[in-house]
Each structure stands twice: as structure tokens, then as C-alpha cells.
Design a protein around this motif. Structure first.
Motif, mmCIF file in Angstrom:
data_model
loop_
_atom_site.group_PDB
_atom_site.id
_atom_site.type_symbol
_atom_site.label_atom_id
_atom_site.label_comp_id
_atom_site.label_asym_id
_atom_site.label_seq_id
_atom_site.Cartn_x
_atom_site.Cartn_y
_atom_site.Cartn_z
ATOM 1 N N GLU A 1 0.816 -1.222 0.000
ATOM 2 C CA GLU A 1 0.000 0.000 0.000
ATOM 3 C C GLU A 1 0.850 1.274 0.000
ATOM 4 O O GLU A 1 0.303 2.381 -0.070
ATOM 5 C CB GLU A 1 -0.965 0.000 1.190
ATOM 6 N N HIS A 2 2.165 1.125 0.060
ATOM 7 C CA HIS A 2 3.053 2.286 -0.004
ATOM 8 C C HIS A 2 3.528 2.579 -1.431
ATOM 9 O O HIS A 2 4.445 3.384 -1.619
ATOM 10 C CB HIS A 2 4.259 2.077 0.908
ATOM 11 N N PHE A 3 2.875 1.936 -2.413
ATOM 12 C CA PHE A 3 3.276 2.111 -3.808
ATOM 13 C C PHE A 3 2.074 2.448 -4.673
ATOM 14 O O PHE A 3 0.955 2.015 -4.398
ATOM 15 C CB PHE A 3 3.982 0.845 -4.315
ATOM 16 N N GLU A 4 2.329 3.218 -5.719
ATOM 17 C CA GLU A 4 1.252 3.675 -6.593
ATOM 18 C C GLU A 4 0.691 2.551 -7.457
ATOM 19 O O GLU A 4 -0.514 2.443 -7.655
ATOM 20 C CB GLU A 4 1.759 4.813 -7.500
ATOM 21 N N ASP A 5 1.569 1.713 -7.993
ATOM 22 C CA ASP A 5 1.158 0.642 -8.898
ATOM 23 C C ASP A 5 1.004 -0.650 -8.110
ATOM 24 O O ASP A 5 1.954 -1.419 -7.928
ATOM 25 C CB ASP A 5 2.189 0.477 -10.023
ATOM 26 N N THR A 6 -0.207 -0.902 -7.645
ATOM 27 C CA THR A 6 -0.465 -2.063 -6.790
ATOM 28 C C THR A 6 -0.249 -3.372 -7.541
ATOM 29 O O THR A 6 0.310 -4.328 -6.992
ATOM 30 C CB THR A 6 -1.906 -2.012 -6.252
ATOM 31 N N ARG A 7 -0.685 -3.424 -8.788
ATOM 32 C CA ARG A 7 -0.537 -4.666 -9.558
ATOM 33 C C ARG A 7 0.939 -5.032 -9.722
ATOM 34 O O ARG A 7 1.317 -6.204 -9.576
ATOM 35 C CB ARG A 7 -1.193 -4.560 -10.927
ATOM 36 N N ASP A 8 1.769 -4.061 -10.019
ATOM 37 C CA ASP A 8 3.193 -4.322 -10.196
ATOM 38 C C ASP A 8 3.812 -4.849 -8.908
ATOM 39 O O ASP A 8 4.620 -5.786 -8.941
ATOM 40 C CB ASP A 8 3.903 -3.043 -10.642
ATOM 41 N N ALA A 9 3.431 -4.259 -7.778
ATOM 42 C CA ALA A 9 3.972 -4.712 -6.486
ATOM 43 C C ALA A 9 3.582 -6.167 -6.218
ATOM 44 O O ALA A 9 4.405 -6.975 -5.763
ATOM 45 C CB ALA A 9 3.470 -3.814 -5.363
ATOM 46 N N ILE A 10 2.329 -6.521 -6.509
ATOM 47 C CA ILE A 10 1.870 -7.894 -6.295
ATOM 48 C C ILE A 10 2.558 -8.842 -7.276
ATOM 49 O O ILE A 10 2.982 -9.943 -6.907
ATOM 50 C CB ILE A 10 0.338 -7.981 -6.436
ATOM 51 N N ALA A 11 2.697 -8.427 -8.543
ATOM 52 C CA ALA A 11 3.330 -9.268 -9.560
ATOM 53 C C ALA A 11 4.752 -9.634 -9.170
ATOM 54 O O ALA A 11 5.205 -10.763 -9.412
ATOM 55 C CB ALA A 11 3.318 -8.552 -10.907
ATOM 56 N N ARG A 12 5.455 -8.700 -8.553
ATOM 57 C CA ARG A 12 6.837 -8.965 -8.134
ATOM 58 C C ARG A 12 6.884 -9.955 -6.974
ATOM 59 O O ARG A 12 7.865 -10.707 -6.829
ATOM 60 C CB ARG A 12 7.542 -7.654 -7.777
ATOM 61 N N LEU B 1 0.892 -14.689 0.634
ATOM 62 C CA LEU B 1 0.018 -14.038 1.608
ATOM 63 C C LEU B 1 0.456 -12.592 1.755
ATOM 64 O O LEU B 1 1.604 -12.323 2.113
ATOM 65 C CB LEU B 1 0.051 -14.732 2.970
ATOM 66 N N ILE B 2 -0.468 -11.682 1.465
ATOM 67 C CA ILE B 2 -0.217 -10.249 1.582
ATOM 68 C C ILE B 2 -1.231 -9.663 2.550
ATOM 69 O O ILE B 2 -2.443 -9.857 2.377
ATOM 70 C CB ILE B 2 -0.333 -9.547 0.218
ATOM 71 N N ILE B 3 -0.750 -8.960 3.562
ATOM 72 C CA ILE B 3 -1.611 -8.307 4.544
ATOM 73 C C ILE B 3 -1.520 -6.797 4.336
ATOM 74 O O ILE B 3 -0.428 -6.237 4.247
ATOM 75 C CB ILE B 3 -1.191 -8.658 5.993
ATOM 76 N N ILE B 4 -2.685 -6.144 4.273
ATOM 77 C CA ILE B 4 -2.758 -4.705 4.027
ATOM 78 C C ILE B 4 -3.589 -4.065 5.126
ATOM 79 O O ILE B 4 -4.680 -4.552 5.435
ATOM 80 C CB ILE B 4 -3.435 -4.419 2.666
ATOM 81 N N PRO B 5 -3.137 -2.988 5.747
ATOM 82 C CA PRO B 5 -3.993 -2.304 6.723
ATOM 83 C C PRO B 5 -5.189 -1.673 6.028
ATOM 84 O O PRO B 5 -5.100 -1.259 4.875
ATOM 85 C CB PRO B 5 -3.063 -1.232 7.316
ATOM 86 N N ASN B 6 -6.307 -1.638 6.710
ATOM 87 C CA ASN B 6 -7.524 -1.061 6.142
ATOM 88 C C ASN B 6 -7.732 0.349 6.684
ATOM 89 O O ASN B 6 -8.087 0.530 7.848
ATOM 90 C CB ASN B 6 -8.727 -1.942 6.497
ATOM 91 N N PHE B 7 -7.516 1.350 5.838
ATOM 92 C CA PHE B 7 -7.725 2.743 6.230
ATOM 93 C C PHE B 7 -8.961 3.349 5.554
ATOM 94 O O PHE B 7 -9.083 4.561 5.449
ATOM 95 C CB PHE B 7 -6.493 3.591 5.869
ATOM 96 N N SER C 1 1.030 8.479 3.340
ATOM 97 C CA SER C 1 2.066 7.550 2.887
ATOM 98 C C SER C 1 1.463 6.251 2.365
ATOM 99 O O SER C 1 2.202 5.316 2.022
ATOM 100 C CB SER C 1 3.043 7.247 4.033
ATOM 101 N N HIS C 2 0.133 6.177 2.308
ATOM 102 C CA HIS C 2 -0.565 4.977 1.863
ATOM 103 C C HIS C 2 -1.392 5.244 0.607
ATOM 104 O O HIS C 2 -1.988 6.313 0.467
ATOM 105 C CB HIS C 2 -1.496 4.462 2.964
ATOM 106 N N MET D 1 -6.528 -0.581 -1.021
ATOM 107 C CA MET D 1 -7.295 -1.178 0.074
ATOM 108 C C MET D 1 -8.737 -1.485 -0.326
ATOM 109 O O MET D 1 -9.537 -1.894 0.513
ATOM 110 C CB MET D 1 -7.266 -0.237 1.287
ATOM 111 N N LYS D 2 -9.055 -1.312 -1.589
ATOM 112 C CA LYS D 2 -10.409 -1.592 -2.066
ATOM 113 C C LYS D 2 -10.499 -3.053 -2.499
ATOM 114 O O LYS D 2 -9.766 -3.506 -3.379
ATOM 115 C CB LYS D 2 -10.759 -0.669 -3.225
ATOM 116 N N ILE D 3 -11.419 -3.789 -1.887
ATOM 117 C CA ILE D 3 -11.557 -5.216 -2.141
ATOM 118 C C ILE D 3 -11.806 -5.503 -3.622
ATOM 119 O O ILE D 3 -11.179 -6.392 -4.216
ATOM 120 C CB ILE D 3 -12.691 -5.813 -1.295
ATOM 121 N N SER D 4 -12.705 -4.755 -4.243
ATOM 122 C CA SER D 4 -13.043 -5.001 -5.648
ATOM 123 C C SER D 4 -11.822 -4.790 -6.551
ATOM 124 O O SER D 4 -11.608 -5.535 -7.508
ATOM 125 C CB SER D 4 -14.189 -4.087 -6.087
ATOM 126 N N TYR D 5 -11.035 -3.791 -6.244
ATOM 127 C CA TYR D 5 -9.829 -3.481 -7.017
ATOM 128 C C TYR D 5 -8.809 -4.607 -6.880
ATOM 129 O O TYR D 5 -8.207 -5.053 -7.877
ATOM 130 C CB TYR D 5 -9.250 -2.164 -6.521
#
Length: 240
Positions: free
Chosen positions: A118-129, A141-147, A165-166, A171-175
């Protein structure tokens, strides 16, 4: 200077860890329900894992090959943490590197991060890596705080710097579900996790507020409410 894709920079994390306090390996973790699956693995890596608390937890649960990867690693702190918890010196292997510049021939049975993507703009890229590091039958397993609920409102009121900074979109489930559908993975689940709770980061200016926020958090746990409003975390689980 911020790295590509990053919302924060190294100076931000240098200041963060100056105020962070830790000592013992936790007896319980918010992601406990995933552990029976994850502990089938032989090796483990946590992205953004300094100072090694989660790696030590997985070690205690039976995975003996544990590694942390972070661009902010103080090995003296990691070794002291091992000593405090009666772990053999060198138990927690350390890779001091920028995740977005990192590549590895070694693959891992468990790839984990908590409070990282959640500290990065491109969420898909972070997950892909993360996924690129999975072994043939690896688990993610990825854990994300819910704000997006009450905790976010608390951050906005008392610690706007932390909120900013987030990436709230991450943090959107559908996204997140849409992103995960784009990968060739199995047993994928994305959902809210953990009992209701709120917190403030351990900054000096938050010291007095943290006491009543902790009391509020205990009170919220009396309400079995699930969903965006009060859930404390979001979990992404998948296997290759």
C-alpha cells in the motif's frame, strides 16, 4: 528522493524505525487462520520484512529457512532481536536491497508481506513482483492495513502524514480482486481480516493519544462487525 512507484522514501523509513519498539515474537498473529497451509512450505521470504518479527514467527512455526528483504536493514538490530528471542544467530537471513530492483534465481514456498504494497502507486506491479518469487507450488500471503473505515478517519485527524504515505486505492476489495484475477493462480481469496481495531504509529507526538486509542481499540473488539467500517486488515491469499 523517492524510488519509482513509491509513495515514501528512505528518509521516511529511517525516521519510522527510530520510533518503532519491539522485543518478543508474538504468540498470536492476525493471519493465524492461514498458517496451517503456509507452514507446509520449506522456505519463506518477507518483503519489507525488517526487523524480522514475522520471519521469526514462521521460524518458530516450523519453517527453518527464513529471509527478509528490505531497503532498510540494520543487521545489528536483527541479531539483537534473535538474541532476545533465543534464536540461533543468523536464523533470519537478510537481503538489503530495493525490492523493485531485486531479482532472484531462488524461489520461495511462502512469499509474504505485511503493510508493504500500500506504499506504492502501482499495486498490480507490487503484487506481480511477489508472485515472481513463488516456487512451483508456492503460496502468497499479503496483509494490508484497512484505512477505508474508522481507522482511516483516525489517521486523517491525528496523523495525516501517515495516511498520506498509503495508497488508499490498494485497500479496495473489488480493485484487489480484479488484480488477482489477472494472474494464473489458484485458491485465491481477498477479504477483510482481523477483529476491529484502531491504532496510531509510535511517533513522539502520538504518545499521549496512543493510550486512549488503545482503549478505544479494546472497546471496538466487543463488536463483531465485519467489513470496511471496522475491519483492521485485508488479506490476499493465493497459491501457484
Amino acid at each position: 528522493m523517492k524510488e519509482n512507484n513509491s509513495i515514501t522514501d528512505k528518509e521516511y523509513w529511517d525516521n519510522y524505525w527510530k520510533n518503532y519498539q519491539y522485543d518478543k515474537i508474538p504468540k498470536k498473529v492476525v493471519f493465524e487462520r492461514f498458517m496451517p497451509k503456509l507452514t507446509r512450505g520449506i522456505n519463506f521470504i518477507e518483503i519489507g520484512g525488517f526487523p524480522g518479527v514475522n520471519a521469526a514467527y514462521f521460524y518458530r512455526r516450523g519453517i527453518r529457512d527464513v529471509t527478509i528483504l528490505d531497503f532498510h536493514i540494520n543487521k545489528e538490530i536483527v541479531r539483537n532481536f534473535e538474541k532476545i528471542n533465543d534464536l540461533p544467530e543468523g536464523t533470519i537471513q537478510c537481503i538489503d536491497n530495493d525490492f523493485f530492483a531485486f531479482s532472484s534465481e531462488k524461489k520461495y514456498d511462502v512469499v509474504f508481506s505485511s503493510g508493504f504494497i500500500e506504499h506504492f502507486e502501482d499495486t498490480r506491479d507490487a503484487i506481480a513482483r511477489h508472485i515472481d518469487l513463488l516456487s512451483e507450488k508456492g503460496q502468497l500471503l499479503i496483509i494490508i492495513p484497512n484505512f477505508l473505515g474508522l481507522n482511516g478517519k483516525l489517521q486523517r485527524r491525528f496523523d495525516r502524514e501517515n495516511l498520506d504515505s498509503h495508497n488508499l486505492q490498494s485497500m479496495k476489495i473489488s480493485y484487489l480482486k480484479e488484480i488477482m484475477q489477472s494472474f494464473n493462480l489458484y485458491d485465491v481469496s481477498v477479504g477483510y481480516l482481523g477483529k476491529p481495531m484502531v491504532w496510531l504509529e509510535p511517533k513522539p507526538e502520538n504518545q499521549k493519544r496512543r493510550k486512549w486509542v488503545k482503549m478505544l481499540s479494546y472497546a471496538l473488539k466487543l463488536f463483531p462487525v465485519k467489513g470496511k467500517l471496522l475491519s483492521s486488515y485485508i488479506a490476499i491469499y493465493a497459491r501457484k
